[in-house]
Write a protein that holds these residues in place. Structure first.
Motif, PDB file in Angstrom:
ATOM      1  N   SER A 170      48.209 -30.105  71.312  1.00 40.79           N
ATOM      2  CA  SER A 170      47.552 -31.410  71.193  1.00 40.79           C
ATOM      3  C   SER A 170      46.403 -31.388  70.198  1.00 40.79           C
ATOM      4  N   LEU A 171      46.269 -30.292  69.445  1.00 40.42           N
ATOM      5  CA  LEU A 171      45.202 -30.193  68.459  1.00 40.42           C
ATOM      6  C   LEU A 171      45.560 -30.835  67.120  1.00 40.42           C
ATOM      7  N   CYS A 172      46.789 -31.290  66.974  1.00 42.71           N
ATOM      8  CA  CYS A 172      47.183 -31.964  65.729  1.00 42.71           C
ATOM      9  C   CYS A 172      46.256 -33.153  65.493  1.00 42.71           C
ATOM     10  N   GLY A 173      45.787 -33.296  64.254  1.00 38.58           N
ATOM     11  CA  GLY A 173      44.865 -34.378  63.922  1.00 38.58           C
ATOM     12  C   GLY A 173      43.416 -34.054  64.219  1.00 38.58           C
ATOM     13  N   SER A 185      41.565 -13.406  67.261  1.00 33.83           N
ATOM     14  CA  SER A 185      42.973 -13.748  67.458  1.00 33.83           C
ATOM     15  C   SER A 185      43.188 -15.261  67.417  1.00 33.83           C
ATOM     16  N   GLN A 186      42.154 -16.012  67.787  1.00 39.71           N
ATOM     17  CA  GLN A 186      42.291 -17.465  67.814  1.00 39.71           C
ATOM     18  C   GLN A 186      42.448 -18.070  66.423  1.00 39.71           C
ATOM     19  N   VAL A 187      42.009 -17.361  65.390  1.00 44.84           N
ATOM     20  CA  VAL A 187      42.255 -17.827  64.017  1.00 44.84           C
ATOM     21  C   VAL A 187      43.754 -17.925  63.773  1.00 44.84           C
ATOM     22  N   ASP A 188      44.491 -16.906  64.210  1.00 45.87           N
ATOM     23  CA  ASP A 188      45.941 -16.901  64.051  1.00 45.87           C
ATOM     24  C   ASP A 188      46.603 -17.973  64.922  1.00 45.87           C
ATOM     25  N   ASP A 189      46.064 -18.154  66.128  1.00 44.83           N
ATOM     26  CA  ASP A 189      46.623 -19.162  67.035  1.00 44.83           C
ATOM     27  C   ASP A 189      46.540 -20.553  66.414  1.00 44.83           C
ATOM     28  N   VAL A 190      45.362 -20.864  65.880  1.00 42.26           N
ATOM     29  CA  VAL A 190      45.147 -22.196  65.308  1.00 42.26           C
ATOM     30  C   VAL A 190      45.946 -22.363  64.016  1.00 42.26           C
ATOM     31  N   ALA A 191      46.037 -21.310  63.207  1.00 39.00           N
ATOM     32  CA  ALA A 191      46.827 -21.378  61.975  1.00 39.00           C
ATOM     33  C   ALA A 191      48.305 -21.629  62.296  1.00 39.00           C
ATOM     34  N   ALA A 192      48.815 -20.946  63.322  1.00 39.91           N
ATOM     35  CA  ALA A 192      50.215 -21.133  63.721  1.00 39.91           C
ATOM     36  C   ALA A 192      50.438 -22.559  64.219  1.00 39.91           C
ATOM     37  N   GLN A 193      49.479 -23.082  64.973  1.00 33.23           N
ATOM     38  CA  GLN A 193      49.628 -24.446  65.469  1.00 33.23           C
ATOM     39  C   GLN A 193      49.548 -25.458  64.335  1.00 33.23           C
ATOM     40  N   GLU A 195      47.436 -33.777  60.413  1.00 32.49           N
ATOM     41  CA  GLU A 195      47.024 -32.429  60.034  1.00 32.49           C
ATOM     42  C   GLU A 195      45.988 -31.848  60.993  1.00 32.49           C
ATOM     43  N   LEU A 196      46.169 -30.583  61.320  1.00 28.90           N
ATOM     44  CA  LEU A 196      45.169 -29.816  62.056  1.00 28.90           C
ATOM     45  C   LEU A 196      44.346 -29.071  61.005  1.00 28.90           C
ATOM     46  N   GLU A 197      43.047 -29.333  60.960  1.00 32.21           N
ATOM     47  CA  GLU A 197      42.183 -28.652  59.998  1.00 32.21           C
ATOM     48  C   GLU A 197      41.479 -27.486  60.678  1.00 32.21           C
ATOM     49  N   LYS A 198      41.721 -26.288  60.185  1.00 32.60           N
ATOM     50  CA  LYS A 198      41.107 -25.082  60.736  1.00 32.60           C
ATOM     51  C   LYS A 198      39.777 -24.822  60.047  1.00 32.60           C
ATOM     52  N   LEU A 199      38.705 -24.698  60.818  1.00 33.44           N
ATOM     53  CA  LEU A 199      37.373 -24.422  60.295  1.00 33.44           C
ATOM     54  C   LEU A 199      36.971 -23.018  60.743  1.00 33.44           C
TER      55      LEU A 199
END
Length: 303
Positions: free
Chosen positions: A165-168, A178-186, A197-201
């Motif tokens: 549900s993090l899209c947008g 490890s959460q960097v990879d989780d968010v990038a995969a999502q 778009e999910l923007e990773k900061l």
């Protein structure tokens, strides 16, 4: 005092919350002294001490990398210098059993594997998940079970229930975790499904993550469950846990793979803390007793 963490340092929190926490601590009369751990003194175990590498025994000290911004595992005390938390308490107690003092060195999260491998640090204890891929670089002595969770702003909490549900959303993560990879995969999943778009900061430390969240630059933070719960409590409703925790793995003390007797010494000392009840007291003091292990495992993490 706010919540269940009377020894919290305000500057370890998002800056937008610091004034609130500081005023509360001041009202309790706790800003004029440094709050130190009340961990029971441990007796040296000669057999475990004998397992230490000769150079550590000779100098009488163990150098450990530690964080300062991941409460309640590690944070700065009210003097803005002293690192307190469950992790400093645990590694100091380990050192007492091994008959050495522990020298804590504050380090960035993404530098600790390299620091242990290069012998800059003898060990590191910094909320790092014991994952299979990391075991090829360092050895872990596990000290608590944990998971990952999502922390959302009050505004975004109603629509965020899981990674999917993090899209947008704009999502803050700490570099090297490890959460960097989780968010990038999502983010890739969001794009593949044609969703917003999910923007990773990515920030170099968790303080930057929480500041972005509290100021509205980020909608959510993905990180370790203990600190997510802590920050939600300390925010008085401004930040909220979202959805259920995921990926259950242990946190581990990092040790150079070549130092096999040091691994045995650290594991033995940790097990002794578990057996004599000190381990449980430390976790209870920081309200993380739900993460207690029954035994200190070596490389006990999964994928």
């Amino acid at each position: 005092m706010p919540g269940r963490y009377p020894r919290a340092r305000a500057t370890a929190l998002p800056l937008a919350l610091a004034a609130l926490i500081t005023s509360t601590v001041t009202a309790c009369g706790g800003t004029d002294t440094v709050n130190r751990s009340k961990v029971p003194e441990q007796r040296t175990d000669p057999a475990l001490r004998a397992l230490l590498p000769e150079d550590i025994r000779d100098k009488g000290s163990l150098t450990s990398a530690v964080g300062n911004d991941y409460p309640p595992l590690s944070l700065l005390d009210i003097d803005n210098k002293t690192v307190i938390g469950a992790e400093p308490d645990l590694i100091r107690a380990v050192g007492q059993i091994l008959g050495v003092r522990v020298r804590l060195v504050q380090a960035n999260f993404d530098s600790i594997i390299g620091g242990v491998r290069s012998h800059r640090y003898d060990v590191a204890i910094q909320a790092m998940l014991d994952k299979k891929e990391r075991q090829s670089q360092v050895t872990f002595v596990d000290y608590m079970k944990t998971s990952s969770s999502i922390l959302a702003s009050e505004k975004a909490a109603g629509r965020i229930r899981s990674l999917s549900s993090l899209c947008g959303s704009q999502v803050a993560v700490e570099q090297g975790t490890s959460q960097v990879d989780d968010v990038a995969a999502q983010a890739k999943k969001c794009a593949a499904a044609g969703k917003p778009e999910l923007e990773k900061l990515v920030f170099p430390d968790s303080v930057g993550c929480f500041q972005a969240l509290s100021t509205g630059r980020a909608d959510a933070f993905v990180g370790g469950t203990p600190t997510v719960i802590y920050q939600a409590e300390m925010s008085h409703g401004r930040l909220r846990t979202a959805g259920k925790p995921y990926r259950f793995l242990p946190y581990g003390i990092l040790i150079n793979k070549e130092e096999r007797t040091l691994v045995r010494a650290i594991r033995g000392a940790m097990q002794k803390l578990i057996d004599n009840g000190t381990y449980a007291k430390i976790l209870k003091a920081w309200d993380i007793e739900s993460g207690a292990l029954e035994r200190a495992t070596v490389n006990g993490g999964g994928a």
